[in-house]
Motif scaffolding. Structure first.
Motif, PDB file in Angstrom:
ATOM      1  N   ASN A   1       0.987  -1.046   0.041  1.00 16.57           N
ATOM      2  CA  ASN A   1      -0.200  -0.120   0.038  1.00 16.57           C
ATOM      3  C   ASN A   1       1.334   1.326   0.039  1.00 16.57           C
ATOM      4  O   ASN A   1       0.508   2.510   0.394  1.00 16.57           O
ATOM      5  CB  ASN A   1      -1.313  -0.561   1.135  1.00 16.57           C
TER       6      ASN A   1
ATOM      7  N   GLU B   1      -2.478   2.826  -1.922  1.00 10.96           N
ATOM      8  CA  GLU B   1      -3.690   1.285  -1.865  1.00 10.96           C
ATOM      9  C   GLU B   1      -2.765   0.133  -1.863  1.00 10.96           C
ATOM     10  O   GLU B   1      -2.421   0.015  -3.129  1.00 10.96           O
ATOM     11  CB  GLU B   1      -4.449   1.787  -3.005  1.00 10.96           C
TER      12      GLU B   1
ATOM     13  N   GLY C   1      -9.072  -1.101  -4.397  1.00 10.72           N
ATOM     14  CA  GLY C   1      -7.642   0.633  -4.674  1.00 10.72           C
ATOM     15  C   GLY C   1      -9.469   0.661  -5.930  1.00 10.72           C
ATOM     16  O   GLY C   1     -10.786   0.724  -5.636  1.00 10.72           O
TER      17      GLY C   1
END
Length: 144
Positions: free
Chosen positions: A67, A130, A99
């Motif tokens: 992420n 994300e 995401g």
């Protein structure tokens, strides 16, 4: 049996084998309905960054990316080590889930014996942090 028919068709090189909605002839596979099921898939998670490599020793898989933030207009490339892939093969890869949908361009950027590389680009005007999920499948190919 179906296995014996398939072996005979492959040995002769000219026979046609029909099973349900699929037809296998010399050089062609036609699927009239249904799906292609790659049953040896794996699931892996990327380690410390979006450029950290992963190992997926299967013909298909799910990769959960790290992420870490990916800047606007920036592409991260990482290597997938895979003992199933040859330099002549093709890889299908896409953003499957998690995401922001439509915010990433995902593609295979290089294929070699034992590995392939995936590029993931942020196509938005803002950084994104994300852990997106990618799906991939290897298509075995031979070149003359």
């Amino acid at each position: 049996t179906l296995l014996q028919q398939l072996k005979r068709a492959l040995d002769l090189g000219t026979a046609t084998l029909k099973a349900a909605s699929a037809t296998l002839t010399t050089g062609n596979l036609q699927l009239d309905a249904g799906t292609i099921d790659i049953a040896d898939g794996v699931t892996v998670t990327q380690g410390s960054s979006k450029t950290t490599g992963v190992t997926c020793n299967a013909h298909a898989g799910k990769i959960t990316m790290h992420n870490a933030s990916l800047g606007a207009g920036v592409e991260a490339v990482f290597e997938v080590t895979c003992d199933k892939i040859a330099a002549t093969d093709a890889v299908i890869v896409h953003h499957a889930s998690a995401g922001t949908a439509g915010s990433y361009m995902v593609h295979c950027v290089e294929v070699g014996a034992g590995s392939f590389k995936v590029g993931v680009g942020n196509v938005t005007g803002s950084p994104l942090g994300e852990a997106i999920v990618l799906h991939f499948a290897i298509i075995k190919m031979k070149h003359a």
